[in-house]
Write a protein that holds these residues in place. Structure first.
Motif, short mmCIF file in Angstrom:
data_model
loop_
_atom_site.label_atom_id
_atom_site.label_comp_id
_atom_site.label_asym_id
_atom_site.label_seq_id
_atom_site.Cartn_x
_atom_site.Cartn_y
_atom_site.Cartn_z
N THR A 22 -4.33 1.70 -9.07
CA THR A 22 -3.68 2.99 -8.87
C THR A 22 -4.71 4.09 -9.12
OG1 THR A 22 -1.77 4.34 -9.50
CG2 THR A 22 -2.79 3.02 -11.24
N ASN A 23 -4.25 5.33 -9.28
CA ASN A 23 -5.18 6.46 -9.37
C ASN A 23 -6.12 6.37 -10.56
OD1 ASN A 23 -2.34 7.64 -8.35
ND2 ASN A 23 -3.98 8.71 -7.28
N VAL A 41 0.87 -1.18 0.00
CA VAL A 41 0.00 0.00 0.00
C VAL A 41 0.91 1.23 0.00
CG1 VAL A 41 -1.92 1.16 1.19
CG2 VAL A 41 -1.67 -1.32 1.36
N THR A 42 0.38 2.36 -0.40
CA THR A 42 1.16 3.60 -0.37
C THR A 42 0.52 4.63 0.56
OG1 THR A 42 -0.03 4.44 -2.32
CG2 THR A 42 2.10 3.37 -2.69
N GLN A 43 1.37 5.45 1.14
CA GLN A 43 0.97 6.68 1.82
C GLN A 43 2.06 7.70 1.53
OE1 GLN A 43 -1.62 7.98 3.05
NE2 GLN A 43 -0.66 9.86 3.77
N MET A 44 1.79 8.59 0.60
CA MET A 44 2.79 9.55 0.13
C MET A 44 2.74 10.88 0.89
SD MET A 44 4.12 7.63 -2.18
CE MET A 44 3.96 6.64 -3.68
N TYR A 61 2.42 13.82 -3.84
CA TYR A 61 1.87 13.23 -2.62
C TYR A 61 0.51 12.59 -2.84
CZ TYR A 61 -1.49 17.03 -1.53
OH TYR A 61 -2.54 17.92 -1.53
N ALA A 108 -0.84 7.11 -5.85
CA ALA A 108 -1.16 5.97 -4.98
C ALA A 108 -1.22 4.70 -5.80
CB ALA A 108 -2.50 6.21 -4.28
N ILE A 115 -7.74 5.72 -0.03
CA ILE A 115 -7.32 4.62 0.85
C ILE A 115 -7.76 4.92 2.27
CG2 ILE A 115 -5.37 3.29 1.72
CD1 ILE A 115 -3.90 3.87 -0.86
N ASN A 147 -6.25 10.25 -2.11
CA ASN A 147 -5.68 10.06 -3.44
C ASN A 147 -6.77 10.06 -4.51
OD1 ASN A 147 -3.12 9.22 -2.07
ND2 ASN A 147 -4.37 7.45 -1.55
#
Length: 894
Positions: A182-183, A144-147, A210, A213, A298, A293
Motif C-alpha cells: 500500500t502507500n 489492484v486499486t484505481q481510486m 483518491y 492505493a 501503479i 499514488n
C-alpha cells in the motif's frame, strides 16, 4: 390520545421533510470534516469480493441530525456512531440510489463536536478497473486499486473529495502466500488462526481518498537501489519494483532510471520527496497509463516490464510516464487541488515537468518537440466551439471524468511553458518553490499559484489577468500579423481573435493576455522580441529595421495560432528550411491551421509537406502527415491518390530503405522510431505496395508458429511489429486473425497483447471485421483493450459504416466492457473521420436517446457532432480545384 397522534404525525412529517432533502450535487456540504480513517480490509484475490470496516474520526462543524458521504456499490451491514463523550447513538445508513452518495441519519440532533463513525460492509470486486478491482494474469488473480477520480467510494465509505486531506491507518487481512502493498511501509505482521496474515502499515501523511492505493496477489517484489540522501533529504528512500509473478527481472530498467528523476525533482522544487518509500507496481490490467499514488505508483504493466525486445517508443514512454507520475508526488500529492475544477494544477504541472525532466536527463528523446506536439494537439481540440475551459466548473460526476482530456494536460502544460518563457526560468522556479512550501500537505487553487508567481516575478495584476484569460475561458487565440516597413523602421501590426476552422458557428470575439514573442531574421542575424498582447489590436516596433522574414511564435513557446499577411507568409515559407526544429513545428501548425480555416489550400499544404520532409528530424519531417492523409481520403479521386502516393514515396521511401527494415546493432532509438513511423505512413496510410510486401514477409514469418504452436514475434522487427501485423491481417485475412486469437488466449505480455489487438482492428474484411468486434467485447479481451480495437476499426474508412451498425446494436456490451473514463468519449470514437452531416444527425439521434444516460456522453456528443460538421465544411471549402492544379503540375519531390 389526540395530542399524542398530533405529536407523532408532526414527528413523522419532520422526518419526512429531512429525508426529502435533496442530495448534494457536486461537492458535499460542510457539515462534517474527516480527521482520520482507520481502514481494515479482508482481501482474497481468489474470491468474488471483499469485506471491510472503516472508522472515521470526524468533526461536526455545526449541529446536525445527519450527514452525507460517499459510498457506491457497497453493502453496509452495520453502522455506529460515538460522540465526544463516547456515547453510542443509533444511526441509519441510506444509499441515495446509484448516485454514489449515502446519508447517515443520527436519530437526533447532535451539537458540533468530534465523533467516531464506524461502518462494516462488503462488496464485489469491480469489473471495470475502478476502485478495488480484480484482474487475472496467467491464470492467477490479482487485486489492484484505481481510486481517481471518484472510485474510492467503491472501496470504502468516506468523504471522496480532494479537499478532504486526511491521514489513514490501513490494515489488510490476506491469504497465506499473498503479497500486499500500500502507500506506506509495512510495520507489523500477524498470523491469524485460519492461516491468513494480518498486515499493518504506517500511518499515511494527509492524503485525499483518491490517492489511497493497495495491491494484493502473487507479486514479485524486487528491491531497487535506495535513492541516496540529498541536501533536501537526510534519509535514503527505499525503492522497490513490484511485478506479476515471474516478471520481476523486467523491472530493472525502470528501477535504474528512477533515482535520477526523484533527485532532479527535489532539486527543482527545493523540497524533499515526503512519502517514506517508493514502490513502482506493474498492474496486469489498468485503465490509465499510470497513477501517482504516493509511495505506490501503479503503472500499466507494459510501461514497466522492459527487455531487449521492447519497442523504442515504449522504452521512451516508460521514462516519460515515470517522470510524470513522480512529478505528481509534489503536484497533486504534496499539494492537492481542493476541487476538480483545478485538476490542471495536477495534470498540467506533471505534464510540463515530465518534459523538463526528460529534456534534462535524456535530451536525445527530444521532449522539447514532444511538448510542442502536445500543445498543438490541445490547440486542435481547443479549436472547437464546444471546447471547455481548463478551469471548467464541475457540476456532476460526468464533468469530473470529462476533465481528464488534452486540454487539462496539453493546454495546461503549454500555458505554463509560455508563461515560464515570459517570466524567465529562475523566476518561475522561485514561484513554484514558494507555492510548494506554503501549501505542503494542504490544498491550493489556481489563484494561490498565480499569487506565488506574481510575487516571485514582482508583476502587477496584468500577470494574473493574462494567466486567467487562458484558464477561465475556452478556445485558442489566433494572432494575425502584418509587417509594415518605412523610413528604416519596422512595425508588426497585430490583432487577436478566437481561432475557428471553416464552418464553425463560434463567436470569435474573445481576448487574451498573450505573452507574444516573435523571431526575426535580417541578413542571417536572428533576434527575438516579446510583448504582452492583451488588446484586440496592437503594434510591436521591431528592433534592427525591416527583417527578411519573421516567425510570430518564437521557439513555438506560445499557446496561440498565427496567420501572416500573404507576402509575409511567402517570405517565411521560403525560409522555412532554415528554421530550427521547434520553429519548423510552429510553421507546420501555421500551415495546418490555415488549411483548416480555409486560408491555405491543398496544393500549398502539399508543397509545405515537401519542404518539411527534408528535415532530418522525424517530428518535423512527418509534421503534416495527418493532413496529407485527410486530403488523400477526402479530396482525392483515384488519379490524385496515385499521384499523392508517388509523391509521398519520392519524399520518404529512400529514407526508409536507407534505414532498412531490421534493427541494426548500436542504432539510436531515433532511428528505430523513424523507421517505424515511415513504415506506418508508407505501409498503412498510403498503401505503398513495395513497403507492404516487405512488411508482409516479416508478418508471414511471425505466423509460422514454433513447435509449441506459438507465434514467432522475434521474426519481425519489434519496433514495427504493430504495422507488420496490421498489414498481415489485411493481406492474409482469416488465417492471420485465427493465429492472433489463438496466441491471445495464451499470451500475457501487455505490450504484445496490445499490438495484436490493434492489428486485428485493422482488418478491412467485412466478415472478419464483425468477428473482431465481437472479440473486443468478449471475455477473451481485457477491459483496457476493447476501446483500442474499436478505435483502430474506426480509423479505417472502409470499416466505419459496419462499425456504426454494430455499435448501435452492441452499445450496452461496449459500455460494460470498457473503463468508465472512456464512456464519455464513445461518441467521438465512433465519429472519428466522418465528414457527412447526415452521419452527424444519426450520431446525435442515437446518443440522444438511452445512450445519454451514460455519464459524460452529453459533452462527448457535442464535440463529436461539431467535429463531423467541421470536417464536412472543410471538405466543401477546400473543394478539388486546388488539388487538380497540383495534380496537373505534378511537382517532383525536393
Amino acid at each position: 390520545m389526540g395530542r399524542l397522534r398530533y405529536l407523532l404525525t408532526a414527528l413523522f412529517l419532520v422526518a419526512g421533510l429531512a429525508q426529502a432533502e435533496p442530495a448534494p450535487l457536486g461537492q458535499l456540504p460542510d457539515t462534517a470534516q474527516p480527521l482520520h480513517y482507520h481502514l481494515q480490509l479482508r482481501v482474497d484475490p481468489a474470491a468474488k469480493g471483499f469485506s471491510g470496516t472503516v472508522e472515521i474520526r470526524l468533526r461536526l462543524n455545526q449541529a446536525a441530525d445527519h450527514l452525507w458521504l460517499h459510498a457506491q456499490s457497497l453493502q453496509v451491514d452495520k453502522v455506529g456512531l460515538r460522540d465526544a463523550q463516547k456515547r453510542s447513538h443509533p444511526v441509519r445508513f441510506a444509499p441515495h440510489g446509484d448516485s454514489g452518495l449515502a446519508r447517515i441519519d443520527f436519530g437526533s440532533t447532535l451539537p458540533a463536536q468530534e465523533v467516531l463513525l464506524s461502518l462494516e460492509y462488503r462488496a464485489e470486486y469491480n469489473s471495470q478497473l475502478e476502485g478495488l478491482y480484480k484482474t487475472v494474469r496467467a491464470g492467477k488473480p490479482y487485486i489492484v486499486t484505481q481510486m481517481e477520480p471518484i472510485s474510492a467510494r467503491r472501496a470504502f465509505p468516506g468523504f471522496d473529495e480532494p479537499r478532504f486531506k486526511t491521514s489513514f491507518d490501513l490494515q489488510l487481512d490476506v491469504p497465506a502466500g499473498a503479497q500486499a502493498v500500500t502507500n506506506t511501509a509495512q510495520t507489523e505482521e500477524k498470523t491469524l488462526p485460519d492461516g491468513w496474515r494480518r498486515l499493518r502499515f504506517r500511518t499515511t501523511p494527509k492524503l485525499p481518498t483518491y490517492l489511497i492505493a493497495l495491491a494484493v496477489g502473487p507479486w514479485d517484489i524486487v528491491e531497487g537501489k535506495p535513492i541516496a540522501p540529498t541536501r533536501w533529504r537526510e534519509q535514503a528512500i527505499p525503492l522497490r519494483g513490484i511485478a506479476p509473478a515471474g516478471e520481476g527481472a523486467r523491472l530493472k530498467e525502470a528501477l535504474e532510471a528512477t533515482p535520477a528523476i526523484v533527485t532532479a525533482l527535489e532539486d527543482y522544487f527545493g523540497y524533499p520527496y515526503s512519502f517514506g518509500k517508493l514502490d513502482l507496481l506493474a498492474a496486469p490490467d489498468f485503465s490509465a497509463g499510470a497513477m501517482e499514488n504516493p509511495g505506490l505508483v501503479i503503472f500499466r504493466e507494459a510501461l514497466l516490464l522492459l527487455d531487449a525486445n521492447t519497442p523504442a517508443y515504449l522504452r521512451q514512454a516508460s521514462f516519460e510516464v515515470n517522470a510524470h507520475e513522480l512529478a505528481h508526488q509534489w503536484f497533486g500529492d504534496t499539494v492537492t487541488m481542493p476541487w476538480w475544477n483545478d485538476l490542471w494544477l495536477n495534470e498540467a504541472f506533471a505534464s510540463w515537468m515530465e518534459g523538463r525532466i526528460t529534456e534534462n536527463l535524456r535530451p536525445a528523446q527530444r521532449a522539447d518537440l514532444r511538448r510542442i506536439q502536445g500543445a498543438q494537439k490541445a490547440m486542435a481540440a481547443d479549436s472547437l466551439a464546444s471546447a471547455r475551459r481548463v478551469r471548467q466548473p464541475i457540476g456532476d460526476n460526468g464533468d469530473i471524468e470529462g476533465a481528464f482530456d488534452s486540454l487539462t494536460y496539453g493546454k495546461g502544460a503549454a500555458v505554463l511553458g509560455m508563461f515560464e518563457a515570459w517570466l524567465g526560468e529562475n523566476v518561475f522556479r522561485n514561484g513554484m518553490r514558494q507555492y510548494m512550501k506554503k501549501h505542503a500537505f494542504a490544498s491550493a487553487t489556481s489563484d494561490d499559484l498565480i499569487d506565488a508567481l506574481a510575487e516571485a516575478a514582482d508583476k502587477d495584476q496584468r500577470l494574473g489577468k493574462a494567466m486567467r484569460s487562458f484558464l477561465d475561458q475556452p478556445g485558442v487565440p489566433l494572432v494575425s500579423s502584418e509587417l509594415q516597413c518605412s523610413d528604416g523602421k519596422a512595425t508588426l501590426k497585430l490583432s487577436q481573435q478566437r481561432y475557428f476552422p471553416a464552418g464553425s458557428q463560434g463567436d470569435a470575439q474573445q481576448r487574451w493576455g498573450i505573452p507574444f514573442c516573435v523571431r526575426t531574421s535580417k541578413a542571417g542575424v536572428a533576434a527575438t522580441q516579446c510583448q504582452l498582447v492583451d488588446a484586440a489590436t496592437s503594434t510591436l516596433a521591431l528592433d534592427g529595421g525591416c527583417p527578411d522574414w519573421y516567425l510570430p511564435n518564437a521557439q513555438a513557446r506560445g499557446y496561440y495560432r498565427v496567420t501572416l499577411a500573404a507576402r509575409d507568409m511567402a517570405a517565411l515559407t521560403q525560409a522555412a528550411a532554415t528554421l530550427d526544429d521547434r520553429e519548423q513545428l510552429a510553421f507546420a501548425d501555421a500551415v495546418k491551421s490555415g488549411f483548416e480555416r480555409g486560408d491555405v489550400d491543398a496544393a500549398t499544404l502539399l508543397a509545405a509537406l515537401g519542404q518539411l520532409a527534408r528535415s532530418p528530424t522525424r517530428e518535423v519531417a512527418l509534421a503534416l502527415q495527418e493532413e496529407l492523409v485527410w486530403i488523400r481520403r477526402n479530396l482525392a479521386g483515384a488519379a490524385a491518390r496515385r499521384a499523392i502516393d508517388d509523391y509521398v514515396a519520392q519524399l520518404y521511401l529512400p529514407r526508409l530503405e536507407q534505414l532498412g527494415y531490421l534493427r541494426r546493432t548500436g542504432e539510436s532509438e531515433d532511428d528505430a522510431l523513424t523507421r517505424a513511423a515511415l513504415a506506418e505512413l508508407l505501409g498503412r496510410k498510403v498503401d505503398n505496395v513495395k513497403v507492404r510486401a516487405a512488411l508482409l514477409e516479416q508478418g508471414k514469418a511471425v505466423l509460422a508458429v514454433d513447435g509449441n504452436g506459438r507465434l514467432r514475434f522475434g521474426a519481425a522487427n519489434y519496433d514495427m511489429l504493430g504495422t507488420v501485423l496490421a498489414v498481415t491481417v489485411q493481406e492474409r485475412g482469416a488465417a492471420a486473425i485465427d493465429a492472433l486469437i489463438a496466441e491471445l488466449a495464451r499470451n500475457n505480455d501487455a505490450s504484445l497483447r496490445t499490438t495484436m489487438i490493434m492489428a486485428m482492428g485493422a482488418t478491412t474484411d467485412a466478415q472478419q471485421g464483425e468477428r473482431v468486434r465481437e472479440f473486443a467485447i468478449s471475455d477473451a479481451a481485457k477491459i483496457s483493450e476493447t476501446g483500442r480495437l474499436l478505435g483502430i476499426q474506426q480509423y479505417e474508412p472502409r470499416n466505419r459504416a459496419a462499425l456504426w451498425t454494430w455499435f448501435q446494436r452492441r452499445y450496452a456490451q461496449v459500455v460494460a466492457h470498457t473503463p468508465v473514463f472512456l464512456h464519455g468519449n464513445l461518441p467521438e470514437l465512433v465519429s472519428e473521420g466522418w465528414c457527412d452531416e447526415g452521419q452527424a444527425k444519426k450520431v446525435a439521434e442515437f446518443f440522444g436517446r438511452d445512450a445519454a444516460k451514460v455519464s459524460g456522453t452529453a459533452q462527448g456528443l457535442q464535440r463529436a457532432d461539431e467535429a463531423i460538421r467541421l470536417c464536412a465544411a472543410r471538405k466543401q471549402t477546400q473543394g478539388t480545384q486546388s488539388l487538380q492544379r497540383w495534380l496537373q503540375a505534378r511537382p517532383a519531390a525536393p
